[in-house]
Design an enzyme around this catalytic site. Structure first.
Site, PDB file in Angstrom:
ATOM      1  N   CYS A 128     -16.353   1.334   0.297  1.00 24.91           N
ATOM      2  CA  CYS A 128     -15.175   0.494   0.591  1.00 24.91           C
ATOM      3  C   CYS A 128     -14.786   0.535   2.066  1.00 24.91           C
ATOM      4  O   CYS A 128     -14.106  -0.363   2.546  1.00 24.91           O
ATOM      5  CB  CYS A 128     -14.003   0.936  -0.272  1.00 24.91           C
ATOM      6  SG  CYS A 128     -13.591   2.683  -0.054  1.00 24.91           S
ATOM      7  N   GLN A 162      -9.844  -4.111  -3.764  1.00 28.26           N
ATOM      8  CA  GLN A 162     -11.157  -3.657  -3.292  1.00 28.26           C
ATOM      9  C   GLN A 162     -12.239  -3.974  -4.321  1.00 28.26           C
ATOM     10  O   GLN A 162     -13.321  -4.472  -3.989  1.00 28.26           O
ATOM     11  CB  GLN A 162     -11.096  -2.140  -3.047  1.00 28.26           C
ATOM     12  CG  GLN A 162     -12.403  -1.541  -2.599  1.00 28.26           C
ATOM     13  CD  GLN A 162     -12.790  -1.986  -1.197  1.00 28.26           C
ATOM     14  OE1 GLN A 162     -11.977  -1.900  -0.277  1.00 28.26           O
ATOM     15  NE2 GLN A 162     -14.006  -2.468  -1.020  1.00 28.26           N
ATOM     16  N   ARG A 168       0.883  -1.185   0.000  1.00 25.18           N
ATOM     17  CA  ARG A 168       0.000   0.000   0.000  1.00 25.18           C
ATOM     18  C   ARG A 168       0.911   1.223   0.000  1.00 25.18           C
ATOM     19  O   ARG A 168       1.690   1.400   0.942  1.00 25.18           O
ATOM     20  CB  ARG A 168      -0.912  -0.010   1.220  1.00 25.18           C
ATOM     21  CG  ARG A 168      -1.596   1.321   1.443  1.00 25.18           C
ATOM     22  CD  ARG A 168      -2.733   1.228   2.425  1.00 25.18           C
ATOM     23  NE  ARG A 168      -3.869   0.549   1.835  1.00 25.18           N
ATOM     24  CZ  ARG A 168      -5.101   0.554   2.344  1.00 25.18           C
ATOM     25  NH1 ARG A 168      -5.351   1.209   3.458  1.00 25.18           N
ATOM     26  NH2 ARG A 168      -6.073  -0.086   1.740  1.00 25.18           N
ATOM     27  N   ARG A 196     -13.346  -8.930   1.121  1.00 27.58           N
ATOM     28  CA  ARG A 196     -11.941  -8.617   0.837  1.00 27.58           C
ATOM     29  C   ARG A 196     -11.082  -9.855   1.103  1.00 27.58           C
ATOM     30  O   ARG A 196     -10.186 -10.174   0.326  1.00 27.58           O
ATOM     31  CB  ARG A 196     -11.456  -7.465   1.740  1.00 27.58           C
ATOM     32  CG  ARG A 196     -12.067  -6.105   1.468  1.00 27.58           C
ATOM     33  CD  ARG A 196     -11.622  -5.543   0.143  1.00 27.58           C
ATOM     34  NE  ARG A 196     -10.167  -5.463   0.017  1.00 27.58           N
ATOM     35  CZ  ARG A 196      -9.397  -4.507   0.524  1.00 27.58           C
ATOM     36  NH1 ARG A 196      -9.952  -3.503   1.164  1.00 27.58           N
ATOM     37  NH2 ARG A 196      -8.080  -4.531   0.374  1.00 27.58           N
ATOM     38  N   HIS A 241      -7.141   0.851  -6.623  1.00 23.04           N
ATOM     39  CA  HIS A 241      -7.350  -0.052  -5.480  1.00 23.04           C
ATOM     40  C   HIS A 241      -7.972  -1.350  -6.012  1.00 23.04           C
ATOM     41  O   HIS A 241      -9.125  -1.656  -5.740  1.00 23.04           O
ATOM     42  CB  HIS A 241      -8.266   0.639  -4.458  1.00 23.04           C
ATOM     43  CG  HIS A 241      -8.265   0.018  -3.100  1.00 23.04           C
ATOM     44  ND1 HIS A 241      -7.476  -1.068  -2.763  1.00 23.04           N
ATOM     45  CD2 HIS A 241      -8.963   0.332  -1.962  1.00 23.04           C
ATOM     46  CE1 HIS A 241      -7.691  -1.388  -1.499  1.00 23.04           C
ATOM     47  NE2 HIS A 241      -8.591  -0.554  -0.997  1.00 23.04           N
ATOM     48  N   ASP A 290     -17.252   6.928  -1.612  1.00 25.75           N
ATOM     49  CA  ASP A 290     -16.020   6.785  -0.825  1.00 25.75           C
ATOM     50  C   ASP A 290     -15.744   8.137  -0.180  1.00 25.75           C
ATOM     51  O   ASP A 290     -16.404   9.146  -0.493  1.00 25.75           O
ATOM     52  CB  ASP A 290     -14.868   6.345  -1.755  1.00 25.75           C
ATOM     53  CG  ASP A 290     -13.558   6.080  -1.017  1.00 25.75           C
ATOM     54  OD1 ASP A 290     -13.579   5.924   0.229  1.00 25.75           O
ATOM     55  OD2 ASP A 290     -12.502   6.022  -1.678  1.00 25.75           O
TER      56      ASP A 290
HETATM   57  N1  NVA Z   1      -9.961   6.575  -1.269  1.00 24.52           N
HETATM   58  C1  NVA Z   1      -9.579   6.098   0.046  1.00 24.52           C
HETATM   59  C2  NVA Z   1      -9.801   4.636   0.144  1.00 24.52           C
HETATM   60  C3  NVA Z   1      -9.474   4.030   1.475  1.00 24.52           C
HETATM   61  C4  NVA Z   1      -9.676   2.556   1.505  1.00 24.52           C
HETATM   62  C5  NVA Z   1      -8.147   6.491   0.318  1.00 24.52           C
HETATM   63  O1  NVA Z   1      -7.299   6.354  -0.587  1.00 24.52           O
HETATM   64  O2  NVA Z   1      -7.853   6.939   1.423  1.00 24.52           O
HETATM   65  N1   CP Z   2     -11.210  -0.496   2.135  1.00 24.51           N
HETATM   66  C1   CP Z   2      -9.941  -0.507   2.603  1.00 24.51           C
HETATM   67  O1   CP Z   2      -8.964  -0.697   1.855  1.00 24.51           O
HETATM   68  O2   CP Z   2      -9.846  -0.318   3.957  1.00 24.51           O
HETATM   69  P1   CP Z   2      -8.509  -0.080   4.788  1.00 24.51           P
HETATM   70  O3   CP Z   2      -7.984   1.279   4.415  1.00 24.51           O
HETATM   71  O4   CP Z   2      -8.933  -0.164   6.218  1.00 24.51           O
HETATM   72  O5   CP Z   2      -7.523  -1.162   4.422  1.00 24.51           O
END
Ligand code: NVA
Ligand code: CP
Length: 285
Positions: free
Chosen positions: A242, A128, A98, A270, A125, A206
């Site tokens: 998500c 997801q 990540r 997931r 992502h 989101d």
């Molecule tokens: N769009 C959000 C998704 C988190 C799972 C982010 O990147 O923070």
């Molecule tokens: N949806 C998702 O990726 O959640 P986290 O940021 O908690 O991993």
């Protein structure tokens, strides 16, 4: 093979992985010893609840081991990424990362020497969306011909949804404010949430402020309120997010707590979806 964006996978690959994830969920016992002796490295430059836990628990359920590593307690934040990932690739069988920048997972994919999974970047992502499409298929019994409307920020989740929906034959409309449109091209792009939501089977949203955008928070909170997902906007559609959700911003309590909300099934899926992804990348399915 890597999973850096859904664009790198064929339509058939995506359709098959969704079906495999559903099969694994139904019969998890069949896969308990499959990854005995295998290790997944999980590299986190940003925080996570679902991604970390679902990968770690999923790997344990497959008989393998997952290693949580972050930028602060390793040399990842200091040293050359190519050098570090080449070393990590010598120790483990598969890597999930990540990161802030998509380019970082692309570098990892090129130099790790082992399969690399994008666990979220600024642009995509993919894990997801495989779980999301799996959840939609569980609910409707099909994907082809359904319509999803994404309301809000044209972010990483939105980009991957556009790619994923198109690959499985779903229609996708996006309502985003001017200046916050996605990189990918949906079937309909508008500034009007009502127009985007018309005839949708699923309404998805989101956060308005993704990780890495904290400095823009005040500005974003002024722009996005007309894009809040309300009961009226959802109508008879199912609601997806998500998570983490920011209640009272992108969605009301009434919607996320309603019977039409399938957000916790998404979160659970997931893990099943990622088991399928890991098994595919390791040539086990
Ligand atoms: N769009 C959000 C998704 C988190 C799972 C982010 O990147 O923070
Ligand atoms: N949806 C998702 O990726 O959640 P986290 O940021 O908690 O991993």
């Amino acid at each position: 093979m890597n999973l850096l964006t859904l664009k790198g996978w064929s339509n058939e690959d995506i359709i098959n992985i969704i079906d495999k994830a559903i099969a694994i969920k139904k019969n998890p016992k069949k896969y308990i010893e499959v990854l005995k002796g295998k290790t997944l490295a999980m590299l986190f430059e940003k925080t996570s609840t679902r991604t970390r836990i679902s990968f770690e628990a999923g790997m344990a359920q497959l008989g393998g081991h997952a290693l949580f590593l972050d930028w602060k307690t390793t040399q990842l934040g200091k040293a050359d990424l190519k050098d570090e990932i080449k070393c990590i690739g010598r120790y483990v069988d598969i890597i999930m990362a990540r990161v802030y920048k998509q380019e970082a997972v692309e570098v990892m994919g090129e130099y790790a020497g082992k399969p690399v999974i994008n666990g979220l970047s600024d642009k995509y992502h993919p894990c997801q969306i495989i779980a999301d499409l799996m959840t939609i298929k569980e609910n409707f019994g099909k994907l082809k011909g359904l319509k999803l409307a994404y309301i809000g920020d044209g972010n990483n989740v939105c980009n991957s949804l556009i790619v994923g929906c198109k690959k499985v034959g779903m229609k996708i409309s996006v309502a985003a404010p001017k200046g916050y449109e996605p990189l990918e091209k949906p079937d309909l792009l508008t500034n009007d949430p009502v127009k985007a939501a018309a005839g949708a089977d699923v309404i998805y949203t989101d956060t308005w402020v993704s990780m890495g955008q904290e400095e823009e928070k005040a500005k974003r909170l002024k722009v996005f309120p007309p894009y809040q997902v309300t009961k009226k906007l959802v109508g008879k559609a199912l609601f997806m997010h998500c998570l983490p959700a920011y209640r009272g911003y992108e969605v009301t309590d009434e919607v996320i707590d309603s019977k039409q909300s399938i957000v916790f099934d998404q979160a659970e899926n997931r893990m099943h979806a990622q088991k399928a992804i890991i098994l595919k990348l390791l040539g086990k399915i």
